[in-house]
Every structure is written in structure tokens, then in C-alpha cells.
Scaffold this motif. Structure first.
Motif, mmCIF file in Angstrom:
data_model
loop_
_atom_site.group_PDB
_atom_site.id
_atom_site.type_symbol
_atom_site.label_atom_id
_atom_site.label_comp_id
_atom_site.label_asym_id
_atom_site.label_seq_id
_atom_site.Cartn_x
_atom_site.Cartn_y
_atom_site.Cartn_z
ATOM 1 N N PHE A 73 10.810 22.665 69.431
ATOM 2 C CA PHE A 73 11.640 23.172 68.325
ATOM 3 C C PHE A 73 11.916 22.130 67.242
ATOM 4 O O PHE A 73 12.944 22.182 66.576
ATOM 5 C CB PHE A 73 12.983 23.726 68.844
ATOM 6 N N GLY A 74 11.057 21.154 67.073
ATOM 7 C CA GLY A 74 11.260 20.135 66.049
ATOM 8 C C GLY A 74 12.368 19.146 66.353
ATOM 9 O O GLY A 74 12.818 18.427 65.468
ATOM 10 N N LEU A 75 12.811 19.107 67.604
ATOM 11 C CA LEU A 75 13.899 18.200 67.984
ATOM 12 C C LEU A 75 13.510 16.730 67.830
ATOM 13 O O LEU A 75 14.382 15.875 67.696
ATOM 14 C CB LEU A 75 14.348 18.457 69.423
ATOM 15 N N GLY A 76 12.216 16.437 67.850
ATOM 16 C CA GLY A 76 11.765 15.057 67.712
ATOM 17 C C GLY A 76 12.114 14.446 66.371
ATOM 18 O O GLY A 76 12.135 13.227 66.225
ATOM 19 N N ASP A 77 12.412 15.288 65.375
ATOM 20 C CA ASP A 77 12.798 14.785 64.061
ATOM 21 C C ASP A 77 14.306 14.733 63.887
ATOM 22 O O ASP A 77 14.799 14.302 62.846
ATOM 23 C CB ASP A 77 12.172 15.633 62.957
ATOM 24 N N SER A 78 15.058 15.186 64.888
ATOM 25 C CA SER A 78 16.517 15.117 64.819
ATOM 26 C C SER A 78 16.984 13.726 65.244
ATOM 27 O O SER A 78 16.245 12.964 65.871
ATOM 28 C CB SER A 78 17.143 16.175 65.729
ATOM 29 N N VAL A 79 18.214 13.407 64.935
ATOM 30 C CA VAL A 79 18.792 12.118 65.315
ATOM 31 C C VAL A 79 18.769 11.968 66.834
ATOM 32 O O VAL A 79 18.418 10.911 67.370
ATOM 33 C CB VAL A 79 20.237 11.990 64.778
ATOM 34 N N PHE A 80 19.133 13.037 67.543
ATOM 35 C CA PHE A 80 19.176 12.974 69.003
ATOM 36 C C PHE A 80 17.776 12.840 69.599
ATOM 37 O O PHE A 80 17.577 12.112 70.567
ATOM 38 C CB PHE A 80 19.878 14.214 69.571
ATOM 39 N N GLY A 81 16.811 13.547 69.027
ATOM 40 C CA GLY A 81 15.435 13.454 69.512
ATOM 41 C C GLY A 81 14.848 12.070 69.294
ATOM 42 O O GLY A 81 14.177 11.514 70.170
ATOM 43 N N ARG A 82 15.102 11.500 68.129
ATOM 44 C CA ARG A 82 14.609 10.155 67.820
ATOM 45 C C ARG A 82 15.230 9.123 68.766
ATOM 46 O O ARG A 82 14.535 8.274 69.310
ATOM 47 C CB ARG A 82 14.929 9.785 66.372
ATOM 48 N N ALA A 83 16.560 9.220 68.934
ATOM 49 C CA ALA A 83 17.261 8.279 69.810
ATOM 50 C C ALA A 83 16.808 8.452 71.261
ATOM 51 O O ALA A 83 16.562 7.468 71.967
ATOM 52 C CB ALA A 83 18.769 8.476 69.704
#
Length: 159
Positions: A73-83
Motif C-alpha cells: 500500500f505504498g507504506l515504504g514511502d511513509s515516515v513509518f515505513g522508511r524508519a
């Protein structure tokens, strides 16, 4: 009679059977991709120090980017996904260093050298995970300039 297994990639069959090898394959081989990138840039004479630091930074960068790409769901581009990807990449790098340090200890390498070298490698892995957490997650050469600058400030990871 057992069927012959076909091995893909440039890792040996033994390496692909380990947990580390299986995870590397699942992540689309960031380790070998990073090695090819680093050797193509730093294989100009005796630059093994830059190769070691660059290999750790770029491997961690590609691992972080690969983990970001695996998130749904594109979470890899969110702050939480990146962290999250950066944290997991660092834990994987730490596991890799512990395994390597144990092997060096079994070969009677001085503990002080093992600790220093492992700490330098973990520092380089951390830098790579930060680079991988920011910007695109293409796992390509687009961040080479940032890696080149980081190498000048980071330890070499060798005796």
C-alpha cells in the motif's frame, strides 16, 4: 535419485541455503547488486578501503530500499515505513557482523581488531540505511554521489 537444483544469481549454492542467502534472494539480491556497483566505481587501483566502506554503505542502502519496496500500500514511502525499513536493515546488518565476528574469533583473530572492524562496519551500515530511507527507493546508482561523500567521513572497516 535427487534432482539437481538450479542456482540463480552469483551466490554459491551453500550461501543460498543459509537464512541470510534466502533473505537476500527474497529481497532481489541487494548484496550482489551493491558489490557490482561498488567494484565498478572503486576498482581503480588499490582502493580496498573505499570498497569495503562503500560495499557496507551501498548494501545497507539497497537493503533498506528493497524492504521499503516490499511494504504494501505504498507504506515504504511513509515516515513509518522508511524508519521501519532502516531499523530492520540495521538489525540484519548487525546479525551479519555478529556472524562474521564469530568466524574471525574462531580463526584466532585478536578480539580488539574484531570489535573495531565490526563497529566500523555497523557504522557504515547505519549510514547506508539512512541514505536508503530518504528519497527514492529505486536501488540504482542515483544516490552514488551521496555514498561517495559519506565514505570520506566514515571509517574503512578494515585493519
Amino acid at each position: 535419485m535427487r534432482k539437481k537444483r538450479k542456482i540463480n544469481g552469483s551466490l554459491s549454492g551453500f550461501q543460498q541455503k543459509t537464512l541470510e542467502g534466502k533473505v537476500n534472494k527474497w529481497m532481489d539480491d541487494p548484496k550482489n547488486k551493491a558489490i557490482k556497483n561498488v567494484v565498478s566505481r572503486y576498482d581503480k587501483g588499490d582502493t580496498i578501503d573505499k570498497q569495503d566502506a562503500g560495499r557496507h554503505i551501498t548494501s545497507s542502502q539497497y537493503t533498506t530500499e528493497s524492504l521499503r519496496n516490499k511494504l504494501p500500500f505504498g507504506l515504504g514511502d511513509s515516515v513509518f515505513g522508511r524508519a521501519g525499513a532502516a531499523v530492520v536493515s540495521n538489525l540484519m546488518g548487525l546479525g551479519h557482523e555478529v556472524k562474521g565476528a564469530y568466524g574471525q574469533y574462531k580463526n584466532n583473530k585478536p578480539v580488539s581488531n574484531i570489535l573495531r572492524e565490526s563497529l566500523e562496519d555497523v557504522t557504515n551500515n547505519f549510514a547506508g540505511s539512512i541514505i536508503g530511507a530518504y528519497g527514492n527507493s529505486n536501488r540504482d546508482n542515483s544516490k552514488n554521489e551521496i555514498v561517495d561523500k559519506a565514505i570520506n567521513f566514515l571509517p574503512d572497516g578494515k585493519d
